[in-house]
Design a protein around this motif. Structure first.
Motif, PDB file in Angstrom:
ATOM      1  N   SER A   5       0.842  -1.196   0.000  1.00  0.00           N
ATOM      2  CA  SER A   5       0.000   0.000   0.000  1.00  0.00           C
ATOM      3  C   SER A   5       0.874   1.241   0.000  1.00  0.00           C
ATOM      4  O   SER A   5       1.920   1.281   0.652  1.00  0.00           O
ATOM      5  N   GLU A   7       0.576   5.813  -0.622  1.00  0.00           N
ATOM      6  CA  GLU A   7      -0.179   7.004  -0.964  1.00  0.00           C
ATOM      7  C   GLU A   7       0.419   7.629  -2.218  1.00  0.00           C
ATOM      8  O   GLU A   7       1.631   7.612  -2.419  1.00  0.00           O
ATOM      9  N   LEU A  16      -4.952   6.385  -2.097  1.00  0.00           N
ATOM     10  CA  LEU A  16      -4.287   5.195  -1.579  1.00  0.00           C
ATOM     11  C   LEU A  16      -4.342   4.109  -2.642  1.00  0.00           C
ATOM     12  O   LEU A  16      -5.395   3.855  -3.235  1.00  0.00           O
ATOM     13  N   THR A  63      -8.068   3.870  -3.889  1.00  0.00           N
ATOM     14  CA  THR A  63      -9.027   4.545  -3.022  1.00  0.00           C
ATOM     15  C   THR A  63      -8.944   6.038  -3.285  1.00  0.00           C
ATOM     16  O   THR A  63      -7.886   6.653  -3.126  1.00  0.00           O
ATOM     17  N   PRO A  65      -9.314  10.123  -3.082  1.00  0.00           N
ATOM     18  CA  PRO A  65      -8.960  11.013  -1.969  1.00  0.00           C
ATOM     19  C   PRO A  65     -10.102  11.306  -1.002  1.00  0.00           C
ATOM     20  O   PRO A  65      -9.867  11.434   0.214  1.00  0.00           O
ATOM     21  N   VAL A  68     -10.123   8.492   1.395  1.00  0.00           N
ATOM     22  CA  VAL A  68      -8.931   8.550   2.254  1.00  0.00           C
ATOM     23  C   VAL A  68      -9.134   9.588   3.347  1.00  0.00           C
ATOM     24  O   VAL A  68      -8.721   9.399   4.498  1.00  0.00           O
TER      25      VAL A  68
END
Length: 204
Positions: A5, A7, A16, A63, A65, A68
């Motif tokens: 994972s 960012e 993500l 994912t 923003p 997140v």
């Protein structure tokens, strides 16, 4: 099978990415987006990840923003597209020789369709493409399915969001007994998607 994972900074805040490498020699890179109020661990997305990785596809689940940041209400379409485009371009920089396949479920499928041509995607996989809001067939999103990019749409026959029409570049597979969440047989749905990718040389 293990995810990494990370960012990725976008103009709309950090996104993500959960990246799962292909088993064996990679055939393509599949980037998947989530539904408006859900996440990347939806059963159909996880089943597609598992089946695709086993078939030589590296899978990135993105994912957005707004999720997140802890919000459930989705960002406007142009913000979703902007963030998604930034993420996919960074992933392509990391995998410069990969053939790109984009997709996702529901809202994520719409984002993938709207941006596929600009990103140079060679195929699109849509899970539960929401043709219209429930009970509002006059608000069709049929025109978001792009011409010129081979597209697979997997929708349930009980989906209140409707089922789009097929076309020269768009194959519609209707899953019996399934609703919008495609929860009844996610492995079967994933198997259809991987078979379609295999036919195009994008999976083993």
């Amino acid at each position: 099978m293990s995810d990494t994972s990370r960012e990725i900074v976008t103009p709309r805040g950090p996104a993500l990415v959960d990246l799962t490498p292909a088993s064996g020699r990679r055939k393509s890179l599949l980037v998947l987006g989530h539904g408006a109020g859900g996440g990347v661990n939806a059963p159909d997305l996880v089943a597609l990840r598992d089946a695709a990785c086993a078939a030589g596809v590296t899978v990135a689940r993105v994912t957005q923003p707004y999720r997140v940041a802890g919000r459930r209400a989705p960002a406007p379409a142009h913000q979703l597209d902007e963030a998604w485009t930034a993420v996919v371009r960074e992933l392509l920089a990391d995998h410069p020789k990969a053939r790109l396949v984009v997709g996702g479920r529901s809202s994520g499928a719409r984002v993938a369709c709207r941006t596929a041509a600009d990103l140079g995607a060679v195929a699109i996989v849509c899970l539960a493409f929401p043709l219209h809001p429930p009970g509002r067939p006059e608000r069709s999103r049929q025109d978001e399915l792009p011409a010129g990019v081979p597209t697979l749409v997997l929708n349930g026959d009980r989906d209140p969001f409707g089922i789009p029409a097929g076309g020269p570049d768009t194959l519609i597979e209707v899953r019996p007994g399934e609703g919008h969440d495609l929860r009844r047989d996610p492995k079967g749905t994933a198997g259809i998607a991987v078979g379609w990718l295999r036919e195009r040389g994008l999976a083993r």
